[in-house]
Design an enzyme around this catalytic site. Structure first.
Site, PDB file in Angstrom:
ATOM      1  N   ILE A   6       0.767  -1.088   0.026  1.00  9.71           N
ATOM      2  CA  ILE A   6       0.135  -0.354  -0.407  1.00  9.71           C
ATOM      3  C   ILE A   6       1.202   1.077  -0.230  1.00  9.71           C
ATOM      4  O   ILE A   6       0.209   2.135  -0.085  1.00  9.71           O
ATOM      5  CB  ILE A   6      -1.104  -0.036   1.193  1.00  9.71           C
ATOM      6  CG1 ILE A   6      -0.045  -0.309   3.105  1.00  9.71           C
ATOM      7  CG2 ILE A   6      -2.356  -0.722   1.286  1.00  9.71           C
ATOM      8  CD1 ILE A   6      -1.202  -0.110   3.760  1.00  9.71           C
ATOM      9  N   GLU A   7       1.688   1.469   0.728  1.00  9.68           N
ATOM     10  CA  GLU A   7       2.984   2.314   0.634  1.00  9.68           C
ATOM     11  C   GLU A   7       3.571   2.621  -0.930  1.00  9.68           C
ATOM     12  O   GLU A   7       3.452   3.692  -1.560  1.00  9.68           O
ATOM     13  CB  GLU A   7       3.874   2.354   1.561  1.00  9.68           C
ATOM     14  CG  GLU A   7       3.427   1.698   2.816  1.00  9.68           C
ATOM     15  CD  GLU A   7       3.603   3.823   3.282  1.00  9.68           C
ATOM     16  OE1 GLU A   7       3.786   4.630   2.529  1.00  9.68           O
ATOM     17  OE2 GLU A   7       3.508   3.881   4.213  1.00  9.68           O
TER      18      GLU A   7
END
Length: 456
Positions: A186-187
């Site tokens: 998700i980063e």
């Protein structure tokens, strides 16, 4: 007279008795003498029969050393090639075995009408120390990740075959939950060169200050926020510190995104002590961060139920590391041995200008396993090319020009692309894309159009 006759008869009867009968010690002496004579008789000849003279034996035949696979006439390059094949197969087998034996897949088709209880049960089956609840917000992120039209999770699954063994190894070494491997999804969508609009970089999206505080080198030539191993080591230490503050993994994950200061303010304003209790008081981006983490964890574990297959990993899965103690340009290697420059960049993304600045300390160089022996054999030739490829970097103006070139990506518009989707993919804004490409409208893209994306 009669008595004298009896006495004479007794003497006559006793006379034949030998002296040995009268003196037993004489009998014993004779017996010992006989035994001694028997021994003397056996000594000269019979001992030759009983104890034959030792015969000198021939020495043992020389034993040939055992033969193994490495000594079957293989060259160093051939041995490296076999090792690379074994390691690649090992990683691929480990990847498939994980989903085969440790992910309990039910046979229920996942469609829009699937009951929430099925999602809830699947998340519960993952048995993690991190709470993975299911609700409508989490479901939205699950649908986003498993949407087959985006293709995002397929690319991530392909990249995970290279990056996840590195990440999981560090998480386990530090005693952290292995499910934290979903954070780089998700980063950065598992892109080590990802750059956010606010300047966060790498798989773990470190800001410069945070990265430096955890020992990462960040300068004009090297950015260890882009180094998969070094950045993962720093992220593990950071996550341990955050968990020590909150003793709750969802709060630690939220603090990783927005900082512990914002989490503390949300707790103070709401009076809550869990992520969902302070949800409405967190920054907007952080509200979706933990649900996105749960969605990514679900998509990684259960992608097969959604008929999603990983793309082929675009990076060699079997690699080895060398230590470099001299200034070197990556082109010195690619121009000497059979190894494309782009592969070297993929494996060594921390070198921003393709230069390994090993002047005062050693740096690492990651190579495909198949190329290690070839590099060692040609190392003198590689080192001799330093003046040829490093000459242009003596002038600071050339360095600035090269930095700009390295940070620019060209994207070719494909059918179905929108400016917003391209911006999300590269973690930039639509306004930035319009400014870099002098676009007057965000809705007028044509297939084949080339877009400049700076800061990549």
């Amino acid at each position: 007279m009669k008595r004298l006759l009896i006495f004479t008869l007794l003497l006559a009867v006793a006379a034949p008795a030998s002296a040995l009968d009268r003196w037993p010690w004489a009998k014993n002496k004779k017996k010992k003498k006989t035994q001694t004579e028997q021994t003397q008789i056996l000594t000269p000849d019979s001992l030759r029969t009983v104890c034959p003279e030792p015969v000198e034996e021939a020495g043992p035949e020389p034993v040939e050393p055992p033969v193994n696979d490495i000594t079957l006439g293989l060259t160093a390059e051939q041995a490296d090639s076999l090792l690379a094949e074994w390691r690649e197969r090992q990683r691929q087998d480990a990847y498939s075995e994980f989903f085969k034996h440790y992910i309990l897949e039910d046979s229920t088709a996942v469609v829009d009408q699937t009951p929430d209880s099925i999602y809830t049960q699947r998340l519960r089956n993952l048995a993690s120390p991190i709470q993975l609840p299911f609700n409508s917000i989490v479901r939205g992120y699950i649908n986003r990740y498993v949407d087959p039209r985006s293709g995002t999770i397929s690319r991530i699954l392909g990249m995970s075959q290279y990056y996840f063994p590195i990440i999981e190894s560090e998480l386990l070494r530090e005693g952290l939950p292995v499910e934290l491997r979903a954070l780089p999804i998700i980063e950065s969508a598992l892109s080590p060169t990802a750059v956010s609009p606010v300047g966060a970089v790498g798989l773990w999206q470190f800001m410069p200050t945070t990265g430096k505080s955890y020992g990462l080198e960040i300068n004009s030539l090297v950015d260890e926020r882009r180094d998969p191993l070094r950045s993962t080591e720093a992220a593990c230490r950071y996550l341990k510190d955050l968990y020590a503050i909150y003793n709750d993994w969802t709060l630690a994950i939220a603090a990783y995104n927005c900082g512990p200061g914002n989490v503390n303010k949300a707790m103070a304003r709401s009076g809550g002590k869990t992520f969902w209790e302070i949800y409405n008081y967190l920054p907007r981006e952080t509200r979706g961060y933990v649900p996105a983490f749960i969605g990514a964890t679900y998509a990684y574990a259960y992608h097969r139920l959604h008929h999603i297959e990983p793309t082929e990993a675009p990076i060699p899965l079997s690699v080895d590391t060398l230590h470099i103690n001299r200034l070197m340009h990556l082109n010195q290697i690619s121009s000497t041995i059979d190894l494309p420059l782009e592969t070297l960049r993929q494996l060594n993304p921390q070198y921003k200008l393709d230069i390994i600045p090993a002047t005062t300390k050693t740096y690492t160089l990651v190579l495909p396993q198949r190329c290690v022996a070839q590099y060692i054999a040609h190392e003198p030739e590689i080192m001799a090319k330093d003046s040829m490829y490093l000459k242009e970097y003596i002038n600071p103006a050339n360095i600035d020009k090269k930095k700009l070139e390295q940070r620019t990506t060209i994207y070719v518009v494909k059918k179905g692309d929108t400016l917003g989707a391209i911006a999300r993919r590269y973690r930039v804004t639509t306004a930035q894309l319009m400014r870099w490409n002098k676009l007057k409208s965000a809705h007028k893209l044509r297939i084949g159009q080339r877009l400049r994306i700076e800061g990549r």
